[in-house]
Design an enzyme around this catalytic site. Structure first.
Site, PDB file in Angstrom:
ATOM      1  CB  ILE A 131      -0.978  -0.023   1.197  1.00  0.00           C
ATOM      2  CG1 ILE A 131      -1.822  -1.300   1.152  1.00  0.00           C
ATOM      3  CG2 ILE A 131      -1.880   1.183   1.216  1.00  0.00           C
ATOM      4  CD1 ILE A 131      -2.588  -1.495  -0.147  1.00  0.00           C
ATOM      5  CG  HIS A 150      -4.173  -1.786  11.900  1.00  0.00           C
ATOM      6  ND1 HIS A 150      -5.002  -2.133  10.850  1.00  0.00           N
ATOM      7  CD2 HIS A 150      -3.921  -0.466  11.759  1.00  0.00           C
ATOM      8  CE1 HIS A 150      -5.239  -1.059  10.120  1.00  0.00           C
ATOM      9  NE2 HIS A 150      -4.601  -0.038  10.656  1.00  0.00           N
TER      10      HIS A 150
END
Length: 758
Positions: free
Chosen positions: A436, A699
């Site tokens: 990303i 995360h």
């Protein structure tokens, strides 16, 4: 005397003390006792600060080691089965495992899903419930923190997330109705309220922010049932608290509920004051949210005072309280720390501490205290200086906005034609792999940046360091076997701040930190004036990275809507107009990247959904200008240039048409925590362009197994044509370590290769 109160205070500390304490604990450098010591020190400091600022009734239980919604789930024992063993053995470790996942000591747990808190930049952990859910009190955090403040001589108002909002903010893992659990949940709330009363709490703030949403009949009935039940047992007085918008058609419902006070947001819902005053039951306290708890501009105190005086004349004596519109969690702690900020702009601002002082000024003015006039005069002068400042208004920007036409927002051809041209140019395999954007920002990277900014490292040495890091990142991606590479973004401190520092109209603080989630803090830019790009921002680094490899290199930009959403935005013009200004600056950057030979350009819009107004009736206008802004930024390229975008934490069903209207060639989305559930929207809509559903959760430090990724990709392949699918992580890798990043990406590439071989 007019009462000043507060709904919540920033947890992290003026210098991010909580962040450092948490991360030290997670690294194993400090134990739970040391962490809790820091937490107690912060709470005490914040209570004293509020008392000294003139707050008569500060909150308690607004502090959290990670997230207040997670705290609520933990308090009520709404703990998914997979965490039970760890929670029973070590409650704090179990709590953090729910927040972050855990992969150690033969334990492999993935975290709870995380999503945005209404339309703010704060994230909460989504409680997982099921139809047989059991609730019980676990621990006594609200009571302990109330008593902690009392021991300091400070009487507080404990804050609880209300029962209906708690259920609505949760998810059920078995498809059952969340509100069916209300009957089991209410006895636990009743027990807690009784215990708070026994501890001496006179008031409890019970937050029901979902009252500002569109509510169906079942939900409205759930509110009635909940508060009728809570009213039956012994309890402190309840301040029913709404924020983030007007109550609208839920006003009658809110006033029917048996509470002793009502807090309303008069910043976002000024228009509701008359209706509230006309129907507020006698004897009920009105808490007026007059100071913006979500933005950093000085309050127009004369306007707020007019509203306060109007309300004062309509409510019972001593029944008007003054408060921020919402918790001050969303703003930095103290403007006094900003010694080097532009003096003019600084004079237009107010952080949490200053907002409390503004409330005290308003209260003193209501009480006719002469000392209030000095502060009122200073505010008038500051606001007038801002209105007249040439730093704010630029004629060249106004001219460029006026010249926009529909052609400005259109690509040359439709996606099917563009995709063929792009494949001819890029020659990518099936299931192309990419990331990303960001790669790990190690301690060495952060230290080098800090040394450069402080003057201890020369510009040439810093550039040499960044080039070495960038080359290492490129070589690592080549070794792993990724198809479309990124340069790693080592020169960037933050995906918005990096751009804002290079744009006129933005300004930055040194210590203006706010909590995003857990220990993650961000320092939002302040958009104070018209936005202009004086020079290229990313071309040098993207072109350098492309020179290192024959594989396609993505240019990485943050989109206009996200830059708007993740900034403190000027409040003197429509947000849409500010967004278009940012889009025009990015349009110039996209054109320069293409000229430099960059054939893949990603314009991240992770925040596009969070900008949605909370009421559905207001969505269309927002989506129109949000889509328009993205297309202004992205449409001035050749067919052979592939435009990517990325979105986080999004539920797409209700905005899928707008997502498609962005007309990005490839969209990557965060789907791993939801186990690909978010793809349903793209399937039903028959989304025409390419999609990269995230196959692992960045995360969490946990490295997923190859089989997990293959399974997720097969789930995606079962509902979408294989030729539409890309393979990527959920989000950027900035917060991860190199070891886990390399392992996870290698696993991801192997998963893609397995699907290609089938």
């Amino acid at each position: 005397m007019t009462i000043v109160t507060n709904l919540g205070f920033p947890r992290i500390g003026a210098r991010r003390e909580l962040k450092r304490a948490l991360e030290s604990h997670w690294r194993g450098e400090t134990d739970a006792t040391q962490l809790q010591h820091t937490a107690r020190e912060l709470r005490a400091r914040h209570w004293r600060l509020q008392r000294d600022a003139g707050v008569d009734l500060p909150p308690s239980n607004d502090f959290s080691l990670y997230d207040h919604v997670l705290d609520t789930a933990f308090l009520f024992d709404a703990i998914p089965q997979r965490y039970h063993g760890l929670v029973d053995a070590d409650p704090l470790a179990g709590y953090f495992a729910m927040a972050r996942g855990r992969q150690a000591d033969n334990i492999d747990l993935h975290a709870l899903e995380m999503t945005k808190w209404f339309d703010t930049n704060y994230h909460y952990l989504v409680p997982e419930l099921h139809r047989d859910q059991h609730f019980a009190l676990r621990g006594n955090k609200p009571i302990a923190e109330f008593e902690e403040a009392l021991a300091l001589g400070i009487t507080t108002r404990p804050v609880l997330l209300g029962p209906v909002s708690f259920l609505l903010l949760s998810k059920t893992v078995d498809g059952s109705n969340r509100l069916d659990l209300l009957e089991r949940l209410l006895p636990v709330y009743t027990q807690l309220l009784r215990q708070l009363q026994e501890s001496g709490a006179e008031w409890v703030q019970i937050d029901e922010p979902t009252l500002v949403l569109d509510l169906d009949a079942q939900t409205q009935q759930a509110f009635r049932k909940a508060y009728a039940t809570l009213n039956q047992g012994p309890r402190p007085k309840l301040l029913l608290t709404s924020y983030f918008g007007p109550l609208g058609d839920n006003l009658e419902l809110a006033l029917q509920l048996p509470a002793d006070g009502l807090h309303i947001d008069l910043v976002r819902g000024t228009e509701q004051l008359d209706a509230v005053l006309n129907t507020l039951p006698a004897g009920r306290v009105l808490s007026a949210g007059l100071v913006n708890g979500r933005n950093i501009w000085r309050t127009a105190l004369d306007n707020a005072l007019t509203l306060a005086r109007y309300a004062q004349g309509r409510v019972d004596k001593d029944h008007l309280w003054l408060a921020p519109s919402c918790s001050l969690l969303h703003v930095p702690v103290d403007l006094e720390q900003e010694k080097n900020l532009d003096a003019d702009v600084r004079n237009w601002l107010a952080f949490a501490k200053q907002k409390l002082s503004e409330l005290r000024v308003l209260a003193d003015a209501l009480d006719n205290k002469p000392e209030a006039e000095t502060a009122l005069t200073q505010t008038r002068q500051a606001l007038e200086a801002r209105r007249q400042s040439p730093k704010v208004h630029r004629p060249d920007v106004a001219q460029r906005l006026a010249a926009l036409t529909p052609d400005t927002t259109r690509r040359n051809t439709a996606y099917p034609q563009r995709s063929q041209a792009q494949q001819h140019t890029l020659n990518l395999p099936a299931y192309p792999t990419t990331t990303i954007g960001s790669f790990p920002q190690t301690l060495e990277v952060r230290e080098a940046r800090a040394q450069f900014k402080s003057g201890k490292l020369s510009e040439s040495d810093y550039e040499a360091f960044l080039k070495a890091e960038t080359e290492r990142c490129v070589r690592t991606q080549e070794e792993i076997g990724l198809d479309v590479l990124v340069h790693g973004e080592f020169e960037r401190n933050d995906m918005v701040e990096y751009f804002g520092e290079q744009l006129d109209g933005f300004i930055f603080t040194k210590l203006g930190w706010v909590q995003s989630y857990g220990s993650r803090c961000v320092k939002p830019p302040i958009i104070y004036g018209d936005v202009v790009r004086p020079a290229p921002m990313t071309v040098t680094w993207s072109a350098y990275a492309q020179s290192l490899t024959d594989k396609p290199m993505k240019g990485m930009l943050t989109g206009p809507v996200t830059m708007l959403q993740w900034s403190f935005v000027r409040d003197d013009q429509e947000r849409a107009q500010t967004c278009r200004q940012i889009a025009l600056a990015l349009r110039d950057e996209v054109q320069d990247l293409e000229k430099a030979g960059i054939k893949v350009i990603q314009i991240d819009e992770p925040a596009i959904r969070e900008g949605l107004p909370l009421r559905r009736g207001e969505w269309a206008d927002y989506l129109n200008w949000a889509v328009e802004s993205f297309r202004i930024a992205s449409s001035n390229v050749h067919d052979t240039t592939q435009i990517h975008t990325h979105m986080c934490y999004s539920e797409f069903n209700d905005i899928i048409e707008a997502v498609a209207a962005l007309d990005a060639d490839v969209i990557s989305i965060e789907t791993s925590r939801s186990r690909m559930e978010l793809l349903d929207a793209f399937v039903k809509f028959r989304y025409p362009n390419a999609i990269g559903p995230g196959v692992y959760d960045i995360h969490s430090p946990r490295v997923p197994q190859e089989e997990e990724m293959v399974l997720l990709l097969k789930k995606a392949r079962a509902v979408l044509p294989p030729e539409q699918l890309w393979v990527n992580p959920d989000c950027g890798l900035k917060t991860r370590g190199w070891k886990e990043t390399r392992a996870a990406l290698q696993t991801m590439v192997h998963a893609a290769q397995r699907l290609r071989a089938e």
